[in-house]
Each structure stands twice: as C-alpha cells, then as structure tokens.
Design a protein around this motif. Sequence first.
Motif, PDB file in Angstrom:
ATOM      1  N   PHE A  42       0.825  -1.196   0.000  1.00  0.00           N
ATOM      2  CA  PHE A  42       0.000   0.000   0.000  1.00  0.00           C
ATOM      3  C   PHE A  42       0.866   1.255   0.000  1.00  0.00           C
ATOM      4  O   PHE A  42       1.939   1.297   0.614  1.00  0.00           O
ATOM      5  N   ALA A  43       0.361   2.281  -0.675  1.00  0.00           N
ATOM      6  CA  ALA A  43       0.937   3.618  -0.564  1.00  0.00           C
ATOM      7  C   ALA A  43       0.024   4.424   0.341  1.00  0.00           C
ATOM      8  O   ALA A  43      -1.201   4.407   0.183  1.00  0.00           O
ATOM      9  N   LEU A  44       0.605   5.110   1.307  1.00  0.00           N
ATOM     10  CA  LEU A  44      -0.163   5.940   2.240  1.00  0.00           C
ATOM     11  C   LEU A  44      -0.023   7.397   1.847  1.00  0.00           C
ATOM     12  O   LEU A  44       1.093   7.918   1.731  1.00  0.00           O
ATOM     13  N   ASP A  45      -1.145   8.063   1.639  1.00  0.00           N
ATOM     14  CA  ASP A  45      -1.166   9.516   1.438  1.00  0.00           C
ATOM     15  C   ASP A  45      -1.693  10.124   2.733  1.00  0.00           C
ATOM     16  O   ASP A  45      -2.903  10.130   2.988  1.00  0.00           O
ATOM     17  N   ALA A  46      -0.776  10.598   3.569  1.00  0.00           N
ATOM     18  CA  ALA A  46      -1.151  11.073   4.896  1.00  0.00           C
ATOM     19  C   ALA A  46      -1.956  12.360   4.853  1.00  0.00           C
ATOM     20  O   ALA A  46      -2.680  12.668   5.804  1.00  0.00           O
ATOM     21  N   SER A  47      -1.854  13.106   3.758  1.00  0.00           N
ATOM     22  CA  SER A  47      -2.508  14.414   3.684  1.00  0.00           C
ATOM     23  C   SER A  47      -3.841  14.385   2.945  1.00  0.00           C
ATOM     24  O   SER A  47      -4.527  15.395   2.875  1.00  0.00           O
ATOM     25  N   ALA A  48      -4.222  13.223   2.409  1.00  0.00           N
ATOM     26  CA  ALA A  48      -5.432  13.150   1.589  1.00  0.00           C
ATOM     27  C   ALA A  48      -6.719  13.156   2.399  1.00  0.00           C
ATOM     28  O   ALA A  48      -7.792  13.453   1.869  1.00  0.00           O
ATOM     29  N   SER A  49      -6.640  12.829   3.679  1.00  0.00           N
ATOM     30  CA  SER A  49      -7.813  12.794   4.554  1.00  0.00           C
ATOM     31  C   SER A  49      -7.318  12.908   5.994  1.00  0.00           C
ATOM     32  O   SER A  49      -6.116  12.751   6.251  1.00  0.00           O
ATOM     33  N   PRO A  50      -8.203  13.175   6.960  1.00  0.00           N
ATOM     34  CA  PRO A  50      -7.746  13.416   8.333  1.00  0.00           C
ATOM     35  C   PRO A  50      -6.869  12.310   8.928  1.00  0.00           C
ATOM     36  O   PRO A  50      -5.910  12.596   9.647  1.00  0.00           O
ATOM     37  N   LYS A  51      -7.181  11.048   8.642  1.00  0.00           N
ATOM     38  CA  LYS A  51      -6.396   9.933   9.182  1.00  0.00           C
ATOM     39  C   LYS A  51      -5.513   9.279   8.118  1.00  0.00           C
ATOM     40  O   LYS A  51      -4.829   8.299   8.407  1.00  0.00           O
ATOM     41  N   GLY A  52      -5.542   9.813   6.898  1.00  0.00           N
ATOM     42  CA  GLY A  52      -4.741   9.254   5.820  1.00  0.00           C
ATOM     43  C   GLY A  52      -5.567   8.381   4.882  1.00  0.00           C
ATOM     44  O   GLY A  52      -6.638   7.891   5.257  1.00  0.00           O
ATOM     45  N   THR A  53      -5.070   8.196   3.669  1.00  0.00           N
ATOM     46  CA  THR A  53      -5.738   7.381   2.659  1.00  0.00           C
ATOM     47  C   THR A  53      -4.765   6.335   2.130  1.00  0.00           C
ATOM     48  O   THR A  53      -3.615   6.656   1.823  1.00  0.00           O
ATOM     49  N   LEU A  54      -5.230   5.101   2.062  1.00  0.00           N
ATOM     50  CA  LEU A  54      -4.422   3.983   1.576  1.00  0.00           C
ATOM     51  C   LEU A  54      -4.797   3.668   0.134  1.00  0.00           C
ATOM     52  O   LEU A  54      -5.979   3.645  -0.216  1.00  0.00           O
ATOM     53  N   ARG A  55      -3.788   3.392  -0.683  1.00  0.00           N
ATOM     54  CA  ARG A  55      -4.025   3.052  -2.089  1.00  0.00           C
ATOM     55  C   ARG A  55      -3.188   1.836  -2.462  1.00  0.00           C
ATOM     56  O   ARG A  55      -2.025   1.716  -2.059  1.00  0.00           O
ATOM     57  N   ALA A  56      -3.800   0.948  -3.245  1.00  0.00           N
ATOM     58  CA  ALA A  56      -3.105  -0.268  -3.679  1.00  0.00           C
ATOM     59  C   ALA A  56      -3.663  -0.679  -5.035  1.00  0.00           C
ATOM     60  O   ALA A  56      -4.632  -0.101  -5.532  1.00  0.00           O
ATOM     61  N   HIS A  57      -3.021  -1.687  -5.622  1.00  0.00           N
ATOM     62  CA  HIS A  57      -3.551  -2.244  -6.875  1.00  0.00           C
ATOM     63  C   HIS A  57      -3.590  -3.762  -6.759  1.00  0.00           C
ATOM     64  O   HIS A  57      -2.771  -4.370  -6.065  1.00  0.00           O
ATOM     65  N   LEU A  58      -4.581  -4.353  -7.414  1.00  0.00           N
ATOM     66  CA  LEU A  58      -4.798  -5.801  -7.417  1.00  0.00           C
ATOM     67  C   LEU A  58      -4.772  -6.297  -8.848  1.00  0.00           C
ATOM     68  O   LEU A  58      -5.063  -5.551  -9.788  1.00  0.00           O
ATOM     69  N   SER A  59      -4.456  -7.552  -8.997  1.00  0.00           N
ATOM     70  CA  SER A  59      -4.640  -8.198 -10.286  1.00  0.00           C
ATOM     71  C   SER A  59      -6.132  -8.247 -10.615  1.00  0.00           C
ATOM     72  O   SER A  59      -6.969  -8.503  -9.738  1.00  0.00           O
ATOM     73  N   ARG A  60      -6.482  -8.008 -11.857  1.00  0.00           N
ATOM     74  CA  ARG A  60      -7.890  -8.115 -12.255  1.00  0.00           C
ATOM     75  C   ARG A  60      -8.415  -9.536 -12.066  1.00  0.00           C
ATOM     76  O   ARG A  60      -9.618  -9.739 -11.919  1.00  0.00           O
ATOM     77  N   ALA A  61      -7.512 -10.497 -12.054  1.00  0.00           N
ATOM     78  CA  ALA A  61      -7.929 -11.888 -11.867  1.00  0.00           C
ATOM     79  C   ALA A  61      -8.272 -12.196 -10.404  1.00  0.00           C
ATOM     80  O   ALA A  61      -8.887 -13.216 -10.115  1.00  0.00           O
ATOM     81  N   ASN A  62      -7.888 -11.298  -9.498  1.00  0.00           N
ATOM     82  CA  ASN A  62      -8.164 -11.490  -8.075  1.00  0.00           C
ATOM     83  C   ASN A  62      -9.624 -11.113  -7.803  1.00  0.00           C
ATOM     84  O   ASN A  62     -10.020  -9.966  -8.046  1.00  0.00           O
ATOM     85  N   PRO A  63     -10.437 -12.017  -7.290  1.00  0.00           N
ATOM     86  CA  PRO A  63     -11.857 -11.716  -7.111  1.00  0.00           C
ATOM     87  C   PRO A  63     -12.161 -10.737  -5.988  1.00  0.00           C
ATOM     88  O   PRO A  63     -13.298 -10.269  -5.874  1.00  0.00           O
TER      89      PRO A  63
END
Length: 212
Positions: A42-63
């Motif tokens: 995960f990448a954490l964007d600490a400034s995107a929201s009061p407690k931070g926002t987490l972003r990640a990517h998944l394989s499209r094959a992952n349900p």
Amino acid sequence: MYQPPHFREDRLEVQHALIQAHPLGLLVTTGSTGLIANPFPFALDASASPKGTLRAHLSRANPQWRDFDPDQEALVIFQGTEAYITPSWYEAKRETGKVVPTWNYAVVQAYGRMTVIDDPDWLLRQIGAVTRQQEAARPEPWAVTDAPADYVAAQLKGIIGVEIEISRIEGKWKVSQNRSEADRQRVASGLRGTATDAAQQMADLVDERSVR
C-alpha cells in the motif's frame, strides 16, 4: 483489537510511520462467501484525509475487488517488527521459575470503506508512489519510466486500483512495557545478542518504550 492501556499507541504520526516502513498490508474484506484476505503493498497519502488514505492495486484476476461489500468497512493490517521473547531473559526465571514465553510486536490496523478505481492514470501514480518509496534508498533507483511506455500501458490493463480513506486506526506496540525495568533491560540485551535484523529492531523498541 485487544488493547491493554500500556501497549496502546494512538499517535497518528507513529502509526503512519509503521505503515510506511512496512507497507505490505493484509487487506481483509467481507465477500459473498465470507471473509477474504490478501496481502498487497500500500501507498499511504497522509494528507489526503484526516487519518490518511491507503491506495493499492490488485490483479484483475483477483476476485477480491469484485466480491466485497461496499457498505462494510475493510480492514488492512500492517505488521511491524516482531520477535520471540524467551523467559530465560527474566529475573523471575532465576528467582522462582514462574515465567512463560511471549511474543513482542508492533502492529497497526486501519479501517475504512473500500473504493475500486479503474483509471490508468490513477494506477500509474499509485505504482509510481509505491516504487519511489521502495527504491529511494538504492544508489541507482529504478523508476516506472525506466520501462518502455507501451509495456507499462499493457501491464496496467491487468490491474485494478483500490482506495481506502481511513475512518479509524489502531496501533499496538507490545514491547515489554508490562515488565520491570530490569527485565526490559535484560530483554533488550538478549535481543541484541540475537543475530537477526528483526531482533535488533525490537531491542530498539524495547529501549525506546522503556524511557517514555
């Protein structure tokens, strides 16, 4: 998470620092067949929201990105430094023998609603953020732009993005705070005599929390 007061860590900057140091989080969601769990960086964007926002990517094959309940919170677990603690390091081992082993650890649990994002530009930024964080310490950091643009574009077609604005976050640093000062010193010393990076890091945490 079970939180005895002496192990609780509520400082957001400390929680965020653990996430950034240990970005491989276990994403837990509720799907049609029950709980689903997968590890993702995960990448954490600490400034995107009061407690931070987490972003990640998944394989499209992952349900998991298709089969989750958007009305339920997702949970992401970030496991920090951990180490086995032998009772041989406690003074009571010599005095009474009434001691048992335990495990020291630092962990952060982040909760929030998960959003799926199908946007090549967003995905490129997310991959770039994760890569820069992991490559920063290398003498010649690799960048996404080092790969051919058409190759990267083709790879992006195989993944999907997820974003979680953290609504609540918990930290737990179980690092021998419930032991006597003498025991904490012996634990730290014992860990420093163990030839692993994790043991050295835990010794630092035990010392750090002993003087709070």
